[in-house]
Design a protein around this motif. Structure first.
Motif, PDB file in Angstrom:
ATOM      1  N   GLY A 225       0.810  -1.199  -0.012  1.00 20.88           N
ATOM      2  CA  GLY A 225       0.048   0.042   0.046  1.00 20.88           C
ATOM      3  C   GLY A 225       0.770   1.337  -0.181  1.00 20.88           C
ATOM      4  N   VAL A 226       0.522   2.341   1.040  1.00 19.93           N
ATOM      5  CA  VAL A 226       1.210   3.482   0.860  1.00 19.93           C
ATOM      6  C   VAL A 226       2.795   3.247   1.260  1.00 19.93           C
ATOM      7  N   SER A 227       3.109   1.995   1.644  1.00 22.74           N
ATOM      8  CA  SER A 227       4.484   1.845   1.979  1.00 22.74           C
ATOM      9  C   SER A 227       5.330   1.786   0.724  1.00 22.74           C
ATOM     10  N   ALA A 228       4.635   1.843  -0.635  1.00 24.63           N
ATOM     11  CA  ALA A 228       5.306   1.927  -1.837  1.00 24.63           C
ATOM     12  C   ALA A 228       5.867   3.430  -1.963  1.00 24.63           C
ATOM     13  N   ALA A 229       5.347   4.221  -1.225  1.00 24.52           N
ATOM     14  CA  ALA A 229       5.780   5.819  -1.652  1.00 24.52           C
ATOM     15  C   ALA A 229       7.105   6.377  -0.768  1.00 24.52           C
ATOM     16  N   GLY A 230       7.482   5.377  -0.111  1.00 20.87           N
ATOM     17  CA  GLY A 230       8.587   5.778   1.006  1.00 20.87           C
ATOM     18  C   GLY A 230       8.977   4.680   1.725  1.00 20.87           C
ATOM     19  N   THR A 231       9.659   4.919   2.804  1.00 25.41           N
ATOM     20  CA  THR A 231      10.307   4.098   3.792  1.00 25.41           C
ATOM     21  C   THR A 231       9.609   4.152   5.166  1.00 25.41           C
ATOM     22  N   GLY A 232      10.157   3.129   6.119  1.00 22.65           N
ATOM     23  CA  GLY A 232       9.619   3.521   7.320  1.00 22.65           C
ATOM     24  C   GLY A 232       8.019   3.465   7.622  1.00 22.65           C
ATOM     25  N   ALA A 233       7.518   2.812   6.893  1.00 25.71           N
ATOM     26  CA  ALA A 233       5.974   2.822   6.778  1.00 25.71           C
ATOM     27  C   ALA A 233       5.237   2.590   8.226  1.00 25.71           C
ATOM     28  N   VAL A 234       4.490   3.377   8.577  1.00 25.77           N
ATOM     29  CA  VAL A 234       3.628   2.977   9.733  1.00 25.77           C
ATOM     30  C   VAL A 234       2.060   3.173   9.004  1.00 25.77           C
ATOM     31  N   LEU A 235       1.403   2.009   9.069  1.00 21.53           N
ATOM     32  CA  LEU A 235       0.117   1.953   8.240  1.00 21.53           C
ATOM     33  C   LEU A 235      -0.930   0.993   8.537  1.00 21.53           C
ATOM     34  N   LYS A 236      -1.761   1.195   7.975  1.00 20.20           N
ATOM     35  CA  LYS A 236      -2.920   0.178   8.052  1.00 20.20           C
ATOM     36  C   LYS A 236      -3.716  -0.034   6.583  1.00 20.20           C
ATOM     37  N   ASN A 237      -3.960  -1.343   6.284  1.00 18.27           N
ATOM     38  CA  ASN A 237      -4.501  -1.579   5.040  1.00 18.27           C
ATOM     39  C   ASN A 237      -6.105  -1.925   5.284  1.00 18.27           C
ATOM     40  N   GLY A 238      -6.652  -1.865   4.326  1.00 15.35           N
ATOM     41  CA  GLY A 238      -8.218  -2.476   4.269  1.00 15.35           C
ATOM     42  C   GLY A 238      -8.421  -3.060   2.711  1.00 15.35           C
ATOM     43  N   TRP A 239      -9.242  -4.281   2.882  1.00 19.40           N
ATOM     44  CA  TRP A 239      -9.598  -4.909   1.689  1.00 19.40           C
ATOM     45  C   TRP A 239     -10.861  -5.812   1.861  1.00 19.40           C
ATOM     46  N   MET A 240     -11.605  -5.589   0.825  1.00 16.09           N
ATOM     47  CA  MET A 240     -13.116  -6.438   1.262  1.00 16.09           C
ATOM     48  C   MET A 240     -13.655  -6.557  -0.130  1.00 16.09           C
ATOM     49  N   PRO A 241     -14.058  -7.802  -0.346  1.00 17.09           N
ATOM     50  CA  PRO A 241     -15.012  -7.836  -1.748  1.00 17.09           C
ATOM     51  C   PRO A 241     -16.273  -7.602  -1.360  1.00 17.09           C
ATOM     52  N   ARG A 242     -17.040  -6.873  -2.092  1.00 19.83           N
ATOM     53  CA  ARG A 242     -18.583  -6.622  -1.900  1.00 19.83           C
ATOM     54  C   ARG A 242     -19.301  -7.953  -2.722  1.00 19.83           C
ATOM     55  N   THR A 243     -20.034  -8.389  -1.913  1.00 18.96           N
ATOM     56  CA  THR A 243     -21.154  -9.237  -1.991  1.00 18.96           C
ATOM     57  C   THR A 243     -21.940  -9.079  -3.156  1.00 18.96           C
ATOM     58  N   THR A 244     -22.347  -7.824  -3.249  1.00 17.88           N
ATOM     59  CA  THR A 244     -23.451  -7.557  -4.391  1.00 17.88           C
ATOM     60  C   THR A 244     -22.705  -7.438  -5.789  1.00 17.88           C
ATOM     61  N   THR A 245     -21.576  -7.289  -5.947  1.00 20.73           N
ATOM     62  CA  THR A 245     -20.843  -7.056  -7.153  1.00 20.73           C
ATOM     63  C   THR A 245     -19.640  -8.054  -7.256  1.00 20.73           C
ATOM     64  N   GLY A 246     -19.202  -8.496  -6.417  1.00 20.67           N
ATOM     65  CA  GLY A 246     -17.942  -9.468  -6.553  1.00 20.67           C
ATOM     66  C   GLY A 246     -16.693  -8.611  -6.544  1.00 20.67           C
ATOM     67  N   LEU A 247     -16.684  -7.346  -6.430  1.00 17.87           N
ATOM     68  CA  LEU A 247     -15.573  -6.357  -6.795  1.00 17.87           C
ATOM     69  C   LEU A 247     -15.034  -6.043  -5.699  1.00 17.87           C
ATOM     70  N   TRP A 248     -13.773  -5.726  -5.764  1.00 18.70           N
ATOM     71  CA  TRP A 248     -12.920  -5.319  -4.223  1.00 18.70           C
ATOM     72  C   TRP A 248     -12.799  -3.861  -3.866  1.00 18.70           C
ATOM     73  N   ASP A 249     -12.981  -3.734  -2.665  1.00 20.01           N
ATOM     74  CA  ASP A 249     -12.703  -2.428  -2.094  1.00 20.01           C
ATOM     75  C   ASP A 249     -11.070  -2.629  -1.742  1.00 20.01           C
ATOM     76  N   VAL A 250     -10.284  -1.616  -1.886  1.00 12.38           N
ATOM     77  CA  VAL A 250      -8.621  -1.718  -1.647  1.00 12.38           C
ATOM     78  C   VAL A 250      -8.328  -0.442  -1.025  1.00 12.38           C
ATOM     79  N   ASN A 251      -7.887  -0.459   0.461  1.00 11.10           N
ATOM     80  CA  ASN A 251      -7.601   0.834   0.810  1.00 11.10           C
ATOM     81  C   ASN A 251      -6.158   0.941   1.573  1.00 11.10           C
ATOM     82  N   SER A 252      -5.574   2.044   1.589  1.00 11.52           N
ATOM     83  CA  SER A 252      -4.343   1.872   2.449  1.00 11.52           C
ATOM     84  C   SER A 252      -4.126   3.440   2.991  1.00 11.52           C
ATOM     85  N   ILE A 253      -3.769   3.407   4.264  1.00 11.42           N
ATOM     86  CA  ILE A 253      -3.429   4.745   5.115  1.00 11.42           C
ATOM     87  C   ILE A 253      -2.175   4.671   5.852  1.00 11.42           C
ATOM     88  N   GLY A 254      -1.300   5.731   5.854  1.00  7.37           N
ATOM     89  CA  GLY A 254      -0.129   5.767   6.785  1.00  7.37           C
ATOM     90  C   GLY A 254       0.689   6.805   6.700  1.00  7.37           C
TER      91      GLY A 254
END
Length: 300
Positions: A225-254
Protein backbone atom coordinates in the motif's frame (compact mmCIF):
# COMPACT_ATOMS: atom_id res chain seq x y z
CA UNK A 1 -9.93 10.31 -14.21
CA UNK A 2 -13.41 11.51 -15.22
CA UNK A 3 -15.13 9.65 -12.39
CA UNK A 4 -14.13 12.19 -9.78
CA UNK A 5 -14.57 15.89 -9.24
CA UNK A 6 -11.26 17.40 -8.24
CA UNK A 7 -11.35 19.75 -5.29
CA UNK A 8 -9.41 22.86 -6.18
CA UNK A 9 -7.23 24.40 -3.54
CA UNK A 10 -4.11 26.53 -3.69
CA UNK A 11 -1.01 26.43 -1.57
CA UNK A 12 1.86 28.91 -1.49
CA UNK A 13 5.15 27.17 -2.15
CA UNK A 14 6.64 29.21 0.69
CA UNK A 15 4.35 27.95 3.45
CA UNK A 16 6.57 26.96 6.35
CA UNK A 17 4.66 27.93 9.51
CA UNK A 18 2.24 25.90 11.56
CA UNK A 19 3.49 22.57 10.31
CA UNK A 20 2.34 19.27 11.70
CA UNK A 21 4.97 17.45 13.70
CA UNK A 22 5.89 13.96 12.54
CA UNK A 23 4.42 10.91 14.16
CA UNK A 24 5.48 10.26 17.73
CA UNK A 25 8.49 8.01 18.01
CA UNK A 26 7.81 4.36 18.55
CA UNK A 27 7.98 3.34 22.17
CA UNK A 28 7.71 5.44 25.28
CA UNK A 29 5.15 5.21 28.04
CA UNK A 30 1.67 4.06 27.12
CA UNK A 31 -1.62 4.66 28.80
CA UNK A 32 -1.35 1.27 30.42
CA UNK A 33 0.99 -1.55 31.14
CA UNK A 34 0.93 -4.38 28.65
CA UNK A 35 -1.14 -7.48 29.11
CA UNK A 36 0.69 -10.76 29.40
CA UNK A 37 -2.05 -12.37 27.35
CA UNK A 38 -1.33 -13.57 23.82
CA UNK A 39 -4.91 -12.88 22.81
CA UNK A 40 -6.13 -12.17 19.95
CA UNK A 41 7.20 23.08 -8.19
CA UNK A 42 6.63 26.27 -9.65
CA UNK A 43 9.50 28.09 -8.02
CA UNK A 44 10.16 31.03 -10.35
CA UNK A 45 9.93 34.21 -8.30
CA UNK A 46 7.99 37.15 -9.67
CA UNK A 47 10.44 39.86 -10.71
CA UNK A 48 10.41 43.19 -12.49
CA UNK A 49 12.79 45.92 -13.49
CA UNK A 50 11.83 47.95 -10.46
CA UNK A 51 11.03 45.89 -7.40
CA UNK A 52 8.08 47.13 -5.35
CA UNK A 53 8.52 47.83 -1.65
CA UNK A 54 8.48 44.74 0.50
CA UNK A 55 5.07 43.94 1.96
CA UNK A 56 5.04 42.22 5.31
CA UNK A 57 3.44 38.77 5.22
CA UNK A 58 2.91 38.69 1.43
CA UNK A 59 4.80 36.07 -0.56
CA UNK A 60 6.17 36.97 -4.00
CA UNK A 61 6.20 33.32 -5.03
CA UNK A 62 3.35 32.07 -7.24
CA UNK A 63 0.66 29.89 -5.75
CA UNK A 64 0.58 26.29 -6.90
CA UNK A 65 -2.63 24.29 -7.32
CA UNK A 66 -1.43 20.90 -6.11
CA UNK A 67 -4.89 19.35 -6.47
CA UNK A 68 -4.77 20.11 -10.19
CA UNK A 69 -1.22 18.80 -10.50
CA UNK A 70 -2.22 15.57 -8.78
CA UNK A 71 -5.25 15.11 -11.04
CA UNK A 72 -3.06 15.63 -14.11
CA UNK A 73 -0.42 13.20 -12.89
CA UNK A 74 -2.78 10.31 -12.15
CA UNK A 75 -3.49 7.74 -14.83
CA UNK A 76 -6.89 6.17 -15.48
CA UNK A 77 -7.09 2.75 -13.72
CA UNK A 78 -6.83 -0.05 -16.23
CA UNK A 79 -9.62 -2.03 -14.61
CA UNK A 80 -12.07 0.88 -14.48
CA UNK A 81 -11.93 1.16 -10.69
CA UNK A 82 -12.58 4.34 -8.72
CA UNK A 83 -9.82 5.90 -6.63
CA UNK A 84 -9.31 8.87 -4.32
CA UNK A 85 -6.09 10.00 -2.67
CA UNK A 86 -4.97 12.67 -0.23
CA UNK A 87 -1.41 13.49 0.85
CA UNK A 88 0.13 15.90 3.36
CA UNK A 89 3.83 16.77 3.51
CA UNK A 90 4.31 17.56 7.19
CA UNK A 91 7.61 19.31 6.52
CA UNK A 92 6.28 21.95 4.11
CA UNK A 93 2.53 21.87 4.69
CA UNK A 94 1.96 20.91 1.04
CA UNK A 95 -1.37 19.12 0.74
CA UNK A 96 -3.13 17.64 -2.29
CA UNK A 97 -6.37 15.69 -2.74
CA UNK A 98 -7.90 13.93 -5.72
CA UNK A 99 -11.52 12.81 -5.56
CA UNK A 100 -14.06 13.83 -2.94
CA UNK A 101 -16.52 10.94 -2.97
CA UNK A 102 -17.07 8.65 0.02
CA UNK A 103 -15.74 5.10 0.13
CA UNK A 104 -16.16 2.03 2.34
CA UNK A 105 -13.41 1.99 4.94
CA UNK A 106 -13.02 -1.78 5.13
CA UNK A 107 -10.34 -2.41 7.79
CA UNK A 108 -8.69 1.02 7.82
CA UNK A 109 -11.48 1.99 10.24
CA UNK A 110 -9.63 -0.06 12.84
CA UNK A 111 -7.21 2.83 13.35
CA UNK A 112 -10.20 5.05 14.00
CA UNK A 113 -11.66 2.56 16.49
CA UNK A 114 -8.36 2.41 18.35
CA UNK A 115 -8.11 6.21 18.48
CA UNK A 116 -11.65 6.35 19.90
CA UNK A 117 -10.79 3.70 22.50
CA UNK A 118 -7.74 5.63 23.67
CA UNK A 119 -9.75 8.83 23.82
CA UNK A 120 -12.37 7.07 25.96
CA UNK A 121 -9.69 5.81 28.34
CA UNK A 122 -8.24 9.31 28.60
CA UNK A 123 -11.67 10.74 29.43
CA UNK A 124 -12.18 8.13 32.12
CA UNK A 125 -8.72 8.72 33.57
CA UNK A 126 -7.77 5.09 33.25
CA UNK A 127 -5.37 2.78 31.52
CA UNK A 128 -6.42 0.25 28.90
CA UNK A 129 -7.23 -3.12 30.38
CA UNK A 130 -5.21 -6.18 29.45
CA UNK A 131 -8.09 -7.41 27.33
CA UNK A 132 -8.36 -4.09 25.52
CA UNK A 133 -4.63 -4.18 24.82
CA UNK A 134 -4.89 -7.68 23.42
CA UNK A 135 -7.81 -6.72 21.17
CA UNK A 136 -6.05 -3.55 20.00
CA UNK A 137 -2.86 -5.37 19.07
CA UNK A 138 -4.71 -8.13 17.21
CA UNK A 139 -6.94 -5.59 15.45
CA UNK A 140 -4.06 -3.52 14.07
CA UNK A 141 -1.21 -5.99 13.68
CA UNK A 142 -3.26 -8.89 12.28
CA UNK A 143 -6.36 -6.97 11.20
CA UNK A 144 -8.46 -9.26 13.38
CA UNK A 145 -12.15 -8.63 12.77
CA UNK A 146 -13.50 -10.08 16.02
CA UNK A 147 -11.26 -7.72 18.00
CA UNK A 148 -12.58 -4.75 16.03
CA UNK A 149 -16.17 -5.76 16.75
CA UNK A 150 -15.44 -6.11 20.47
CA UNK A 151 -13.73 -2.72 20.72
CA UNK A 152 -16.48 -1.01 18.74
CA UNK A 153 -18.86 -2.17 21.49
CA UNK A 154 -16.53 -0.78 24.17
CA UNK A 155 -16.54 2.70 22.63
CA UNK A 156 -20.33 2.78 22.29
CA UNK A 157 -20.87 1.45 18.78
CA UNK A 158 -21.21 3.58 15.69
CA UNK A 159 -22.59 6.47 17.75
CA UNK A 160 -19.54 6.41 19.99
CA UNK A 161 -17.21 6.36 16.98
CA UNK A 162 -19.01 9.32 15.40
CA UNK A 163 -18.72 11.27 18.67
CA UNK A 164 -14.99 10.54 18.88
CA UNK A 165 -14.50 11.52 15.23
CA UNK A 166 -16.06 14.91 15.85
CA UNK A 167 -13.42 15.55 18.49
CA UNK A 168 -10.65 14.14 16.31
CA UNK A 169 -11.50 16.57 13.51
CA UNK A 170 -13.06 14.15 11.02
CA UNK A 171 -15.89 15.88 9.15
CA UNK A 172 -16.64 13.47 6.29
CA UNK A 173 -16.82 10.08 8.02
CA UNK A 174 -20.04 8.31 9.02
CA UNK A 175 -19.79 5.17 11.13
CA UNK A 176 -22.09 2.15 10.91
CA UNK A 177 -22.39 -0.90 13.13
CA UNK A 178 -21.14 -3.10 10.28
CA UNK A 179 -17.88 -1.21 10.73
CA UNK A 180 -16.29 -2.18 7.39
CA UNK A 181 -19.03 -0.23 5.60
CA UNK A 182 -18.26 3.00 7.46
CA UNK A 183 -18.12 5.79 4.87
CA UNK A 184 -15.15 8.14 4.64
CA UNK A 185 -13.05 10.28 2.30
CA UNK A 186 -9.33 10.29 1.61
CA UNK A 187 -9.06 13.81 3.01
CA UNK A 188 -10.72 12.72 6.27
CA UNK A 189 -8.33 9.80 6.58
CA UNK A 190 -5.39 12.21 6.40
CA UNK A 191 -7.10 14.20 9.18
CA UNK A 192 -7.22 10.99 11.20
CA UNK A 193 -3.53 10.43 10.54
CA UNK A 194 -2.83 13.97 11.73
CA UNK A 195 -4.72 13.20 14.95
CA UNK A 196 -2.84 9.98 15.65
CA UNK A 197 0.57 11.02 14.26
CA UNK A 198 0.77 14.72 15.05
CA UNK A 199 1.08 16.78 18.19
CA UNK A 200 -2.53 17.87 18.48
CA UNK A 201 -4.32 18.27 21.80
CA UNK A 202 -6.89 15.48 21.50
CA UNK A 203 -4.81 12.33 21.99
CA UNK A 204 -1.93 12.31 24.44
CA UNK A 205 1.63 11.69 23.33
CA UNK A 206 1.48 8.25 24.93
CA UNK A 207 -1.71 7.39 23.05
CA UNK A 208 -0.23 8.47 19.73
CA UNK A 209 2.95 6.51 20.40
CA UNK A 210 0.89 3.39 21.05
CA UNK A 211 -1.10 3.74 17.79
CA UNK A 212 2.00 4.34 15.69
CA UNK A 213 3.88 1.46 17.29
CA UNK A 214 1.12 -0.97 16.33
CA UNK A 215 0.78 0.47 12.82
CA UNK A 216 4.55 0.14 12.41
CA UNK A 217 4.44 -3.55 13.26
CA UNK A 218 1.68 -5.03 11.11
CA UNK A 219 2.40 -8.54 9.89
CA UNK A 220 4.57 -8.88 6.79
CA UNK A 221 1.79 -9.86 4.41
CA UNK A 222 -0.06 -6.61 5.14
CA UNK A 223 2.77 -4.12 4.58
CA UNK A 224 1.74 -3.22 1.03
CA UNK A 225 0.00 0.00 0.00
CA UNK A 226 1.27 3.45 0.95
CA UNK A 227 4.57 1.82 1.93
CA UNK A 228 5.39 1.96 -1.79
CA UNK A 229 5.68 5.76 -1.51
CA UNK A 230 8.63 5.76 0.88
CA UNK A 231 10.39 4.06 3.76
CA UNK A 232 9.69 3.40 7.44
CA UNK A 233 6.00 2.88 6.82
CA UNK A 234 3.49 3.14 9.67
CA UNK A 235 0.26 1.96 8.07
CA UNK A 236 -3.06 0.13 8.08
CA UNK A 237 -4.66 -1.45 5.04
CA UNK A 238 -8.20 -2.54 4.27
CA UNK A 239 -9.52 -4.92 1.63
CA UNK A 240 -12.98 -6.35 1.14
CA UNK A 241 -14.93 -8.00 -1.69
CA UNK A 242 -18.46 -6.63 -1.99
CA UNK A 243 -21.03 -9.40 -1.97
CA UNK A 244 -23.36 -7.51 -4.29
CA UNK A 245 -20.83 -7.11 -7.10
CA UNK A 246 -17.92 -9.42 -6.35
CA UNK A 247 -15.62 -6.42 -6.83
CA UNK A 248 -12.98 -5.39 -4.31
CA UNK A 249 -12.50 -2.35 -2.07
CA UNK A 250 -8.78 -1.83 -1.43
CA UNK A 251 -7.54 0.98 0.85
CA UNK A 252 -4.29 2.02 2.51
CA UNK A 253 -3.47 4.81 4.99
CA UNK A 254 -0.26 5.69 6.76
CA UNK A 255 2.91 7.66 7.26
CA UNK A 256 6.08 7.27 5.21
CA UNK A 257 9.45 9.01 4.94
CA UNK A 258 10.30 10.19 1.44
CA UNK A 259 12.99 12.55 0.20
CA UNK A 260 13.76 13.65 3.75
CA UNK A 261 10.11 14.53 4.34
CA UNK A 262 7.38 12.91 6.41
CA UNK A 263 4.24 12.25 4.38
CA UNK A 264 0.74 11.27 5.52
CA UNK A 265 -1.00 9.40 2.69
CA UNK A 266 -4.48 7.92 2.28
CA UNK A 267 -5.58 6.02 -0.83
CA UNK A 268 -9.14 4.68 -1.13
CA UNK A 269 -10.36 2.59 -4.05
CA UNK A 270 -13.20 0.34 -5.15
CA UNK A 271 -14.42 -1.69 -8.10
CA UNK A 272 -11.39 -3.94 -8.61
CA UNK A 273 -11.78 -7.34 -10.22
CA UNK A 274 -9.10 -8.75 -7.89
CA UNK A 275 -7.44 -7.76 -4.64
CA UNK A 276 -4.07 -7.83 -6.41
CA UNK A 277 -5.24 -5.29 -9.00
CA UNK A 278 -6.38 -3.05 -6.18
CA UNK A 279 -3.03 -3.26 -4.40
CA UNK A 280 -1.18 -2.40 -7.62
CA UNK A 281 -3.35 0.68 -8.15
CA UNK A 282 -3.10 1.86 -4.54
CA UNK A 283 0.69 1.62 -4.62
CA UNK A 284 0.95 3.45 -7.95
CA UNK A 285 -1.33 6.25 -6.77
CA UNK A 286 0.56 6.59 -3.46
CA UNK A 287 3.85 7.03 -5.34
CA UNK A 288 2.31 9.63 -7.64
CA UNK A 289 0.88 11.59 -4.72
CA UNK A 290 4.25 11.63 -2.98
CA UNK A 291 5.87 12.99 -6.12
CA UNK A 292 3.37 15.81 -6.45
CA UNK A 293 4.34 17.19 -3.04
CA UNK A 294 7.94 17.42 -4.20
CA UNK A 295 9.17 14.54 -2.03
CA UNK A 296 11.27 11.96 -3.82
CA UNK A 297 9.80 8.52 -3.52
CA UNK A 298 12.01 5.76 -2.19
CA UNK A 299 11.67 1.99 -1.99
CA UNK A 300 9.02 0.57 0.32
Amino acid sequence: MPRHRTRRSTLSASVTAGLLLACSAVGGAYLVGRSADDAPAAVAAVSSASSPPATTGVSEEPEVDLDAELAEALAVPADGADVSVSVLDTETGARATYGDGTYDTASIVKVDILAALLLLAQDEGRELSGTEHAYAEAMIRRSDNTSATQLLRVIGGAEGLDAANERLGLTETGAVHAWGLTQTTAADQVRLLEAVCGAGPVLTEASRAYVTELMGDVEAGQRWGVSAAGTGAVLKNGWMPRTTTGLWDVNSIGRVESGGHTLLVAVLSRGHTTKEAGIALVESVAKTAAGVTGAVSGPG
